[in-house]
Motif scaffolding. Structure first.
Motif, short mmCIF file in Angstrom:
data_model
loop_
_atom_site.label_atom_id
_atom_site.label_comp_id
_atom_site.label_asym_id
_atom_site.label_seq_id
_atom_site.Cartn_x
_atom_site.Cartn_y
_atom_site.Cartn_z
N ALA A 219 0.84 -1.19 0.00
CA ALA A 219 0.00 0.00 0.00
C ALA A 219 0.88 1.24 0.00
O ALA A 219 1.87 1.31 0.72
N LEU A 220 0.52 2.19 -0.83
CA LEU A 220 1.20 3.49 -0.86
C LEU A 220 0.34 4.50 -0.12
O LEU A 220 -0.84 4.67 -0.44
N SER A 221 0.91 5.16 0.86
CA SER A 221 0.17 6.14 1.64
C SER A 221 0.61 7.55 1.25
O SER A 221 1.80 7.86 1.28
N LEU A 222 -0.36 8.38 0.87
CA LEU A 222 -0.10 9.79 0.57
C LEU A 222 -0.78 10.64 1.63
O LEU A 222 -2.00 10.58 1.80
N THR A 223 0.01 11.43 2.32
CA THR A 223 -0.50 12.25 3.41
C THR A 223 -0.36 13.72 3.07
O THR A 223 0.74 14.18 2.75
N PRO A 224 -1.45 14.50 3.12
CA PRO A 224 -1.33 15.93 2.82
C PRO A 224 -0.67 16.68 3.96
O PRO A 224 -0.88 16.36 5.14
N GLY A 225 0.11 17.68 3.61
CA GLY A 225 0.74 18.54 4.61
C GLY A 225 0.00 19.85 4.71
O GLY A 225 -1.07 20.04 4.10
N ASP A 226 0.53 20.79 5.48
CA ASP A 226 -0.06 22.12 5.56
C ASP A 226 0.01 22.81 4.20
O ASP A 226 1.01 22.70 3.48
N ALA A 227 -1.06 23.50 3.83
CA ALA A 227 -1.08 24.22 2.57
C ALA A 227 -0.19 25.45 2.67
O ALA A 227 -0.06 26.07 3.73
N TRP A 228 0.46 25.80 1.55
CA TRP A 228 1.26 27.03 1.52
C TRP A 228 0.73 27.96 0.44
O TRP A 228 0.16 27.54 -0.55
N HIS A 229 0.92 29.25 0.69
CA HIS A 229 0.35 30.27 -0.19
C HIS A 229 1.19 30.41 -1.45
O HIS A 229 2.42 30.46 -1.39
N VAL A 230 0.53 30.49 -2.60
CA VAL A 230 1.26 30.52 -3.86
C VAL A 230 2.12 31.78 -4.00
O VAL A 230 3.17 31.76 -4.65
N GLY A 231 1.71 32.87 -3.36
CA GLY A 231 2.48 34.11 -3.45
C GLY A 231 3.59 34.20 -2.43
O GLY A 231 4.56 34.96 -2.62
N ASP A 232 3.47 33.46 -1.34
CA ASP A 232 4.47 33.49 -0.27
C ASP A 232 4.50 32.10 0.39
O ASP A 232 3.74 31.85 1.32
N PRO A 233 5.38 31.22 -0.10
CA PRO A 233 5.41 29.84 0.43
C PRO A 233 5.70 29.74 1.91
O PRO A 233 5.47 28.68 2.51
N SER A 234 6.18 30.83 2.53
CA SER A 234 6.43 30.78 3.97
C SER A 234 5.13 30.84 4.77
O SER A 234 5.10 30.49 5.95
N LEU A 235 4.03 31.26 4.12
CA LEU A 235 2.73 31.29 4.78
C LEU A 235 2.10 29.90 4.68
O LEU A 235 1.91 29.38 3.57
N ARG A 236 1.80 29.31 5.81
CA ARG A 236 1.26 27.94 5.82
C ARG A 236 0.03 27.86 6.72
O ARG A 236 -0.04 28.53 7.74
N ARG A 237 -0.90 27.00 6.31
CA ARG A 237 -2.12 26.80 7.09
C ARG A 237 -2.50 25.32 7.07
O ARG A 237 -2.47 24.68 6.01
N PRO A 238 -2.87 24.77 8.22
CA PRO A 238 -3.42 23.41 8.23
C PRO A 238 -4.71 23.38 7.41
O PRO A 238 -5.45 24.37 7.36
N LEU A 239 -4.99 22.28 6.77
CA LEU A 239 -6.19 22.19 5.94
C LEU A 239 -7.46 22.43 6.75
O LEU A 239 -8.44 22.97 6.22
N SER A 240 -7.43 22.08 8.02
CA SER A 240 -8.63 22.26 8.85
C SER A 240 -9.05 23.72 8.95
O SER A 240 -10.23 24.01 9.19
N GLN A 241 -8.12 24.64 8.75
CA GLN A 241 -8.44 26.06 8.86
C GLN A 241 -9.28 26.58 7.70
O GLN A 241 -9.82 27.69 7.76
N PHE A 242 -9.39 25.80 6.65
CA PHE A 242 -10.19 26.24 5.50
C PHE A 242 -11.65 25.78 5.60
O PHE A 242 -12.44 26.06 4.71
N ALA A 243 -11.98 25.08 6.66
CA ALA A 243 -13.30 24.45 6.77
C ALA A 243 -14.45 25.45 6.68
O ALA A 243 -15.51 25.13 6.15
#
Length: 339
Positions: A219-243
């Motif tokens: 089995a291959l497991s793919l786990t998503p990480g925190d999303a990063w902003h396309v204009g500033d990759p240093s800005l990161r947000r957990p996916l749960s924050q977009f709910a």
């Protein structure tokens, strides 16, 4: 309009390839012709009529026998890191889908996806390993080795059917669709018979179905990480924050539903938009979308160079390879010394 039609056509064929309906049976004559041509081509190498070329270092091919995305790119990235951890110095060769120019050329994190392909750029950015692209895998591997004499193993991103390149390990990937209806192209999704020899099989299955009873299947497991902003990759947000936001999930990959399923598993309920695989993103396809956030894949993000949309966040994924699979690959490589 043309892109939406292409996406719908691809979705229709993909659905039909999962069953043995009228479309599949109508295509059987063409599938027989395709299968005969492919068999003759394989036989010319098996019988020694055409030469397999050994480039001087072990080769690991990561590919698939089906059409469409199965998770090869994150697998290649994870495999490069695993080989590095095992003491190897890996390099990567790729055809560079959509890239321009037939001669071997290096890929860096700053390379243009239009020139060398989206997947090689992503691999170069994520691994910092030497990455070269060319239509001719043998020429590509030779060029990489000449430019990087310290490389002692080469991972081929796809190229399972590039028989001229001698290889030491073959890893075949499937996703939840497995072999579909079991027919060869164009009646089904198979480029080669399902019985094709391989060293191991990986199944990328976000829907957690039982693995098929095939030998050496993992089995291959793919786990998503925190999303990063396309204009500033240093800005990161957990996916749960977009709910609580109006979210559009868009993907120009071979199996967009897998990306959408990953987001749903993270607790989101996005609107979805499937784009054609390797979509160019020359213009902003989201200009008329009335949403707060747009989530895209890393593969798509490498092509967002000419324009920016502040609503776009990029969702990275990490592939986890089973320890037994890594041990299998390393054991085979250590049994073969570089020339």
């Amino acid at each position: 309009m043309a892109d939406r039609f292409k996406a719908r056509a691809e979705a229709y064929v993909t659905r039909e390839w999962q069953r043995r309906g009228a479309f599949a049976w109508c295509m059987i004559p063409l599938a027989c012709v395709f299968g005969a041509i492919a068999a003759i081509r394989r036989a010319t190498f098996a019988l020694g009529w055409r030469e397999r070329v050994n480039v001087g270092v072990p080769i690991v091919v990561v590919g698939n026998v089906t059409v469409g995305g199965t998770g090869k790119t994150p697998t290649v990235i994870a495999l490069v890191e695993a080989l590095r951890a095992a003491g190897f110095t890996p390099g990567v060769v790729s055809r560079g889908y959509g890239g321009k120019g037939a001669e071997p050329r290096p890929v860096t994190a700053a390379s243009s996806a239009k020139q060398v392909g989206d997947e090689p750029v992503l691999i170069a950015r994520r691994t910092s390993a030497p990455v070269w692209v060319a239509r001719d895998r043998v020429a590509c591997a030779k060029a990489l080795r000449a430019a990087h004499v310290d490389v002692d193993v080469i991972v081929s991103d796809d190229g399972l059917q590039h028989y001229r390149l001698a290889r030491d390990v073959e890893l075949v990937l499937f996703d939840q669709r497995l072999a579909g209806n079991g027919f060869l192209l164009p009646a089904g999704p198979l480029r080669e018979p399902l019985s094709r020899r391989r060293d191991a099989t990986l199944v990328n299955n976000p829907f957690e179905r039982t693995l098929p009873p095939w030998p050496d299947t993992f089995a291959l497991s793919l786990t998503p990480g925190d999303a990063w902003h396309v204009g500033d990759p240093s800005l990161r947000r957990p996916l749960s924050q977009f709910a609580g936001e109006r979210v559009l999930a868009a993907a120009g990959i071979g199996a967009p539903e897998r990306f959408f399923a990953t987001l749903r598993a993270a607790g989101l309920a996005p609107a979805t938009r499937a784009l054609p695989d390797h979509y160019a993103f020359d213009d902003n396809p989201f200009a008329d979308e009335r949403v707060d956030t747009i989530l895209v894949t890393e593969k798509d993000a490498v092509k967002l160079n000419a324009w920016r949309d502040a609503r776009i966040w990029v969702v990275p994924v990490e592939a986890t390879l089973p320890a037994r699979l890594i041990d299998l690959v390393v054991e085979k490589l250590r049994g073969r010394s570089p020339a």
